[in-house]
Design an enzyme around this catalytic site. Structure first.
Site, PDB file in Angstrom:
ATOM      1  N   GLY A   8       0.695  -1.049  -0.096  1.00 22.47           N
ATOM      2  CA  GLY A   8      -0.239  -0.344   0.075  1.00 22.47           C
ATOM      3  C   GLY A   8       0.853   1.357   0.071  1.00 22.47           C
ATOM      4  N   GLY A  11      -0.053   5.466  -1.119  1.00 24.98           N
ATOM      5  CA  GLY A  11      -1.553   5.762  -0.100  1.00 24.98           C
ATOM      6  C   GLY A  11      -1.165   6.293   0.502  1.00 24.98           C
ATOM      7  CD  GLN A  12      -3.656  10.056   5.418  1.00 24.90           C
ATOM      8  OE1 GLN A  12      -4.671   8.474   5.756  1.00 24.90           O
ATOM      9  NE2 GLN A  12      -4.317  11.024   5.383  1.00 24.90           N
ATOM     10  CB  ILE A  34      -3.051  -3.075  -6.568  1.00 27.08           C
ATOM     11  CG1 ILE A  34      -3.479  -1.502  -6.174  1.00 27.08           C
ATOM     12  CG2 ILE A  34      -2.831  -3.608  -5.548  1.00 27.08           C
ATOM     13  CD1 ILE A  34      -5.089  -2.045  -5.173  1.00 27.08           C
ATOM     14  CB  ILE A  54      -2.980  -7.157   0.875  1.00 34.13           C
ATOM     15  CG1 ILE A  54      -2.445  -7.969   2.241  1.00 34.13           C
ATOM     16  CG2 ILE A  54      -4.034  -6.945   0.757  1.00 34.13           C
ATOM     17  CD1 ILE A  54      -2.214  -6.213   3.181  1.00 34.13           C
ATOM     18  CE1 TYR A 142      -9.593   2.069   8.675  1.00 38.99           C
ATOM     19  CE2 TYR A 142     -10.039   3.375  10.544  1.00 38.99           C
ATOM     20  CZ  TYR A 142      -9.047   3.043   9.350  1.00 38.99           C
ATOM     21  OH  TYR A 142      -7.768   3.580   9.627  1.00 38.99           O
ATOM     22  CE  LYS A 146      -7.161  -0.457  10.464  1.00 41.43           C
ATOM     23  NZ  LYS A 146      -6.051  -0.824   9.458  1.00 41.43           N
TER      24      LYS A 146
END
Length: 318
Positions: A8, A11-12, A34, A54, A142, A146
């Site tokens: 990733g 990403g951010q 990806i 992933i 989400y 987590k």
């Protein structure tokens, strides 16, 4: 850490963490991505990169073997609003993907960092001076992924000895990548809107404070916890305690702070606040999918204002 794989990486967090790691270490710092989200510019030119989905355990293993990886940063996830619209995909990436990473780490002797979030907390969690070990009952997909990720990582550490580490982040403030669907992304998105002269619809009510952290502080936490001596981890010594470390919010942030910052004579802010209970006008896609609802169908891929405000009604995560 010598050779690191960042899953990733565009990403951010990943886009900035990859560059930070490359500035510190001389080994292979591999930017995993990806197709469709390839590294660009300096991120692509400053070090190796590899396609790492992933959800593909074999692909992860092959990359770990090729670059002699000893540490994996697992940053693949759907952020809050997107995860609510696509819960099955959020689980597939957040939990199925984590399982793949942990299996590769178990067989190939890697350490694993997987960020958690204050999204693990829920309405019954103590809100003042929230304890490290406390009630975790999120009401978002989400948050559910987590919490589950924290437990699965703990299991792999206790059962198989995999060196799993994590921190719970609050909302992260960054400008390198555009807002990607996090609950607190409005704090950055407002600047993009101001620069384009557009009206900005805030998904929360005026006067609401959200916990946020500046990205460089988050990068420091992610790196230092992986460099730390594991014998110093108090929680790892006690099987009754969660081994995820919580980061206290570095900043109490309210929408008016953005308004003040933007009144500089260069950009004019046109802000509309959400009440937290009534959404703005749905887009055509929302209306077509759920015509009887005057708010939002909660499945809008375009994230129209109605979607954002509807999600802001009960959002708990970052």
């Amino acid at each position: 850490m010598k050779n690191v794989l960042i899953i990733g990486s565009t990403g951010q967090i990943g886009s900035e963490l990859t560059m930070k790691l490359r500035s510190i270490y001389n080994g292979n710092i591999v930017a995993g991505y990806i197709p469709g989200a390839e590294p660009k510019g300096e991120l692509a030119e400053s070090g190796p990169s590899a396609i790492v989905d992933i959800t593909n355990e074999q692909q992860i293993a092959e990359t770990v073997s090729k670059y002699h990886i000893d540490t994996i940063y697992n940053l693949a996830a759907l952020l809050s609003a997107v995860a609510e619209a696509k819960p099955q995909l959020a689980w597939k990436i957040g939990m199925g993907g984590l399982f793949n990473v942990l299996e590769v780490a178990r067989t190939m002797k890697c350490a694993v960092f997987t960020p958690s979030s204050i999204g693990v907390f829920g309405n019954n969690t103590p809100k003042d001076k929230t304890p490290q070990d406390t009630i975790r009952n999120p009401r978002t997909m989400y948050g559910v992924t987590k919490v589950s990720g924290e437990l699965l990582s703990d299991y792999y550490n206790i059962r198989f000895g995999v060196d799993t580490r994590s921190v719970r982040f609050p909302g992260l403030i960054s400008y390198v990548t555009p807002p990607g669907g996090g609950t607190t992304d409005y704090a950055v998105d407002i600047y993009y809107s101001a620069a384009k002269g557009e009206k900005f619809v805030c998904p929360i009510g005026k006067g609401t404070y959200m916990d946020m952290m500046y990205m460089p502080d988050a990068l420091r936490a992610a790196i230092e916890i992986m460099e730390a001596d594991p014998s110093k981890f108090v929680h790892r010594k006690n099987d009754d305690l969660d081994s995820t470390y919580e980061l206290l919010a570095a900043l109490g942030y309210e929408m008016a702070d953005d308004e003040k910052a933007l009144q500089d004579g260069t950009h004019q802010l046109f802000a509309v606040y959400g009440s937290g209970s009534k959404a703005d006008t749905p887009c055509d896609k929302c209306k077509a999918a759920h015509p009887e609802c005057d708010k939002c169908c909660k499945t809008c891929d375009d994230h129209c204002n109605a979607f954002q405000l509807c999600r802001g009604e009960d959002a708990e995560d970052v």
